[in-house]
Design an enzyme around this catalytic site. Sequence first.
Site, mmCIF file in Angstrom:
data_model
loop_
_atom_site.group_PDB
_atom_site.id
_atom_site.type_symbol
_atom_site.label_atom_id
_atom_site.label_comp_id
_atom_site.label_asym_id
_atom_site.label_seq_id
_atom_site.Cartn_x
_atom_site.Cartn_y
_atom_site.Cartn_z
ATOM 1 N N CYS A 4 0.834 -1.202 0.000
ATOM 2 C CA CYS A 4 0.000 0.000 0.000
ATOM 3 C C CYS A 4 0.874 1.259 0.000
ATOM 4 O O CYS A 4 1.724 1.440 0.878
ATOM 5 C CB CYS A 4 -0.906 -0.035 1.230
ATOM 6 N N CYS A 7 0.565 3.263 3.259
ATOM 7 C CA CYS A 7 1.319 2.647 4.367
ATOM 8 C C CYS A 7 2.812 2.958 4.217
ATOM 9 O O CYS A 7 3.495 3.221 5.213
ATOM 10 C CB CYS A 7 1.080 1.143 4.411
ATOM 11 N N ASP A 30 -1.651 16.298 -1.682
ATOM 12 C CA ASP A 30 -1.872 15.343 -2.761
ATOM 13 C C ASP A 30 -0.851 15.611 -3.877
ATOM 14 O O ASP A 30 -0.564 16.753 -4.218
ATOM 15 C CB ASP A 30 -3.303 15.463 -3.307
ATOM 16 N N HIS A 46 -4.322 0.695 8.413
ATOM 17 C CA HIS A 46 -4.728 0.337 7.044
ATOM 18 C C HIS A 46 -6.098 -0.326 7.029
ATOM 19 O O HIS A 46 -6.280 -1.389 7.599
ATOM 20 C CB HIS A 46 -3.694 -0.601 6.420
ATOM 21 N N ASN A 86 -13.612 8.802 -1.375
ATOM 22 C CA ASN A 86 -13.968 7.918 -2.480
ATOM 23 C C ASN A 86 -14.015 6.479 -1.990
ATOM 24 O O ASN A 86 -13.125 6.034 -1.261
ATOM 25 C CB ASN A 86 -12.954 8.056 -3.625
ATOM 26 N N THR A 94 -8.514 4.928 -6.034
ATOM 27 C CA THR A 94 -7.312 4.307 -6.605
ATOM 28 C C THR A 94 -6.381 3.769 -5.527
ATOM 29 O O THR A 94 -5.593 2.870 -5.794
ATOM 30 C CB THR A 94 -6.534 5.315 -7.471
ATOM 31 N N HIS A 99 -8.900 7.307 3.130
ATOM 32 C CA HIS A 99 -8.335 8.655 3.237
ATOM 33 C C HIS A 99 -9.421 9.675 2.937
ATOM 34 O O HIS A 99 -10.372 9.404 2.213
ATOM 35 C CB HIS A 99 -7.146 8.837 2.284
HETATM 36 P P1 5GP Z 1 -8.472 8.122 -4.432
HETATM 37 O O1 5GP Z 1 -8.629 8.209 -5.933
HETATM 38 O O2 5GP Z 1 -8.053 6.728 -3.996
HETATM 39 O O3 5GP Z 1 -9.639 8.650 -3.666
HETATM 40 O O4 5GP Z 1 -7.302 9.120 -4.083
HETATM 41 C C1 5GP Z 1 -5.948 8.795 -4.091
HETATM 42 C C2 5GP Z 1 -5.192 10.081 -4.111
HETATM 43 O O5 5GP Z 1 -3.858 9.815 -3.753
HETATM 44 C C3 5GP Z 1 -5.158 10.737 -5.510
HETATM 45 O O6 5GP Z 1 -5.695 12.049 -5.426
HETATM 46 C C4 5GP Z 1 -3.672 10.744 -5.857
HETATM 47 O O7 5GP Z 1 -3.275 11.909 -6.547
HETATM 48 C C5 5GP Z 1 -2.995 10.627 -4.506
HETATM 49 N N1 5GP Z 1 -1.715 9.947 -4.524
HETATM 50 C C6 5GP Z 1 -1.411 8.795 -5.159
HETATM 51 N N2 5GP Z 1 -0.121 8.466 -4.939
HETATM 52 C C7 5GP Z 1 0.390 9.433 -4.159
HETATM 53 C C8 5GP Z 1 1.690 9.647 -3.595
HETATM 54 O O8 5GP Z 1 2.643 8.876 -3.774
HETATM 55 N N3 5GP Z 1 1.860 10.757 -2.824
HETATM 56 C C9 5GP Z 1 0.839 11.640 -2.602
HETATM 57 N N4 5GP Z 1 1.113 12.695 -1.837
HETATM 58 N N5 5GP Z 1 -0.396 11.463 -3.112
HETATM 59 C C10 5GP Z 1 -0.605 10.387 -3.888
HETATM 60 ZN ZN ZN Z 2 -2.268 1.147 3.729
#
Ligand code: 5GP
Ligand code: ZN
Length: 111
Positions: A4, A7, A30, A46, A86, A94, A99
Amino acid sequence: MNNCIFCKIIAGQIPSAKLYEDDEMIVIKDIEPKAKVHCLCIPKEHFALLEGMDESRALIVKRALQKIPTLKTTLGVEDGFRLVVNQGENAGQTVHHLHIHILGGEPLPWE
Ligand code: 5GP
Ligand code: ZN
């Protein structure tokens, strides 16, 4: 070790722009902001989905929701913010580690 990404960020194995941290949660910027201010409040424990929330996790989410407004100035969302959680494929989740998106810093579109 699970695979993850959040994590790994919490464990310090992947760098992040951290704006707040305590025993239960972190708040980071983000990496692909969808608003002028776009932060993520991530419980350290997690679990992916709200239905995976037992009483102790529910308390952590409650404390996260209480903490976020106290960080308004730190985050730059004094004039209002939107929280998004989400859940699952249709929502475009994703990262399967619960979160809370914090969006603001400008008037936000609503469609
Ligand atoms: P989800 O689509 O799961 O609700 O949001 C995941 C968020 O995590 C996305 O807005 C994406 O830009 C962010 N994200 C993905 N990988 C990383 C990362 O390595 N670092 C940071 N700071 N944000 C990330
Ligand atoms: Zn996790």
